[in-house]
Design an enzyme around this catalytic site. Structure first.
Site, short mmCIF file in Angstrom:
data_model
loop_
_atom_site.label_atom_id
_atom_site.label_comp_id
_atom_site.label_asym_id
_atom_site.label_seq_id
_atom_site.Cartn_x
_atom_site.Cartn_y
_atom_site.Cartn_z
N GLU A 126 4.72 -6.38 -0.45
CA GLU A 126 3.39 -5.95 -0.87
C GLU A 126 3.31 -5.80 -2.38
O GLU A 126 2.38 -6.28 -3.02
CB GLU A 126 3.01 -4.61 -0.21
CG GLU A 126 3.02 -4.65 1.30
CD GLU A 126 4.36 -4.25 1.91
OE1 GLU A 126 5.42 -4.74 1.46
OE2 GLU A 126 4.35 -3.45 2.87
N CYS A 134 4.85 1.43 -1.61
CA CYS A 134 3.83 0.38 -1.57
C CYS A 134 2.45 0.96 -1.35
O CYS A 134 1.48 0.54 -1.98
CB CYS A 134 4.16 -0.64 -0.49
SG CYS A 134 5.54 -1.71 -0.95
#
Length: 140
Positions: free
Chosen positions: A55, A89
């Site tokens: 991500e 993330c």
């Protein structure tokens, strides 16, 4: 772009993952307001702390190209399992907006959609730095 297409692009990115330690490849595909798609995979490092998730790889690619208005991010991991972004993330994603859609895919046909705010409620975000709110870390 349809979510199924983002999941497909995330699966393609997943194949490029460098995961000699965990053997857990993850792929991500990020869609920006401009319509561009940036992909990322996880890249591991022997020192572990130098590892980067799929991500964040996709986000850093977009940002490094000047594309910061993120609409959605598809994430895929183990086949037939939902793989959610880790805490780091989630914090990086919320930096770019609380309404970003996360498409968590088992397959192109089987996926769940959340906003980052649903996955990281009561987050500390850029808005907090522009108000009188302060984090416990600001006094350090």
């Amino acid at each position: 772009m349809e979510y199924k297409e983002l999941i497909k692009k995330a699966r393609e990115a997943q194949k490029k993952a460098y995961v000699p330690y965990s053997n857990f490849p993850v792929g991500a595909a990020l869609l920006t307001k401009s319509g561009r798609v940036y992909t990322g995979c996880n890249v591991e490092c022997a020192s572990y702390g130098g590892t980067n998730c799929a991500e964040r790889t996709a986000i850093f690619k977009a940002v490094s190209e000047g594309d910061r208005e993120i609409q959605a991010i598809a994430v895929v991991g183990a086949e037939n399992e939902y793989t959610f972004p880790c805490g780091i993330c989630r914090q990086v994603i919320v930096e770019y907006g609380k309404n970003i859609k996360l498409i968590i895919g088992k397959t192109e046909e089987d996926y769940q959609v959340f906003t980052i705010e649903e996955l990281l409620p009561k987050s500390f975000s850029p808005e907090d730095l522009q108000t009188s709110k302060r984090s416990c870390c600001n006094d350090i």
